[in-house]
Design an enzyme around this catalytic site. Sequence first.
Site, short mmCIF file in Angstrom:
data_model
loop_
_atom_site.label_atom_id
_atom_site.label_comp_id
_atom_site.label_asym_id
_atom_site.label_seq_id
_atom_site.Cartn_x
_atom_site.Cartn_y
_atom_site.Cartn_z
N GLN A 83 -24.99 26.65 8.99
CA GLN A 83 -24.34 27.95 8.76
C GLN A 83 -25.34 29.11 8.77
OE1 GLN A 83 -23.52 26.49 4.46
NE2 GLN A 83 -23.39 28.71 4.26
N CYS A 89 -19.98 28.76 4.10
CA CYS A 89 -19.80 27.33 3.80
C CYS A 89 -18.32 26.96 3.72
CB CYS A 89 -20.50 26.98 2.50
SG CYS A 89 -20.08 28.04 1.10
N HIS A 227 -20.38 26.31 -3.65
CA HIS A 227 -20.62 25.83 -2.29
C HIS A 227 -19.46 24.93 -1.87
CE1 HIS A 227 -22.95 25.03 1.22
NE2 HIS A 227 -23.33 23.82 0.90
#
Length: 281
Positions: A83, A89, A227
């Site tokens: 990414q 994410c 995340h």
Amino acid sequence: MFFLLFASVLAESIVETVNNDPSSTWVAVEYPASVITRAKFLARLGTYVTKYEETSFDLDNALPENFDSREQWPGKILPVRDQASCGSCWAFSVAETMGDRLSIKGCDFGDMSPQDLVSCDTTDMGCNGGYMDHAWAWTKSHGITTEKCMPYQSGSGRVPACPAKCVNGSAIVRNKSVSYKKLNAQQMMEELYENGPISVAFTVYYDFMNYKSGVYVHKTGGIAGGHAVLCVGWGVEDNTPYWLCQNSWGPAWGEKGHFKILRGSNHCGIENQSYAPEVQC
Ligand SMILES: *[C@@H]1O[C@H](CO)[C@@H](O)[C@H](O)[C@H]1NC(C)=O
Ligand SMILES: *[C@@H]1O[C@H](CO)[C@@H](O)[C@H](O)[C@H]1NC(C)=O
Ligand SMILES: CC(=O)N[C@H]1CO[C@H](CO)[C@@H](O)[C@@H]1O
């Protein structure tokens, strides 16, 4: 200058704290800047996660002790991606879960496009982050196109406007999930076993950046952010149950881009924010 010095001393002590602890279930490493830096690490944590409590789940069931979707569906689990410096994410977690599940179903689309969600999902915030429930709802209502149609461009942190056409000028065709559901810990294993990778979100602590191998259990450092990734299996290593998850930080981080994290106690909230879509070509 003072801050930089302080930060590097702090990073060193994370690696030492983890590796010098005989009860540690994982190994920490100081990564070169080409793999990850503190700034890139923080930039990548773009998922809004909820507060969690550590509770133990009863995971006793008829499923095998170890499961790896890469062995279950050879060639169908798409490679680790990167990414870069964008809090996307959440978009990679959704795009890769869709891509793997479509590939398991025998559709020949290759990678699905995180850029489509970063640029076009108006219910999330592009490189500034996203919500898993929003992104999955968007993928059901609007769908997601292929990486070929809309390649990833936001590695620098810049978000181009939602394009009207694919890069080659043809019309954008999107695949909608037929349905999706939020899973509990038990359903996470069942879903993975039956239909392939699942999308998960969790709270990240500073020591996670230095993960190299083993089963991650938070040791030191405060909360760095939220995340999202995908989990592709589970197992038990030296009596410690783990989820096997695929990160989007490139193949040089962790175990060839993957990590293991404690399973069965809602560690870092990993069993509190998991989603799985039903897909169709
Ligand atoms: C353009 O790209 C799309 C998406 O990858 C593909 O389906 C289509 O066949 C391509 N069109 C041409 C003319 O190459
Ligand atoms: C997290 O998991 C616990 C235990 O199963 C459950 O009681 C709680 O409602 C969950 N929270 C969320 C936000 O899903
Ligand atoms: C369910 C769904 O949206 N299916 C579409 C997936 O994408 C292909 C082409 O890329 C379409 O033909 C399907 O209709």
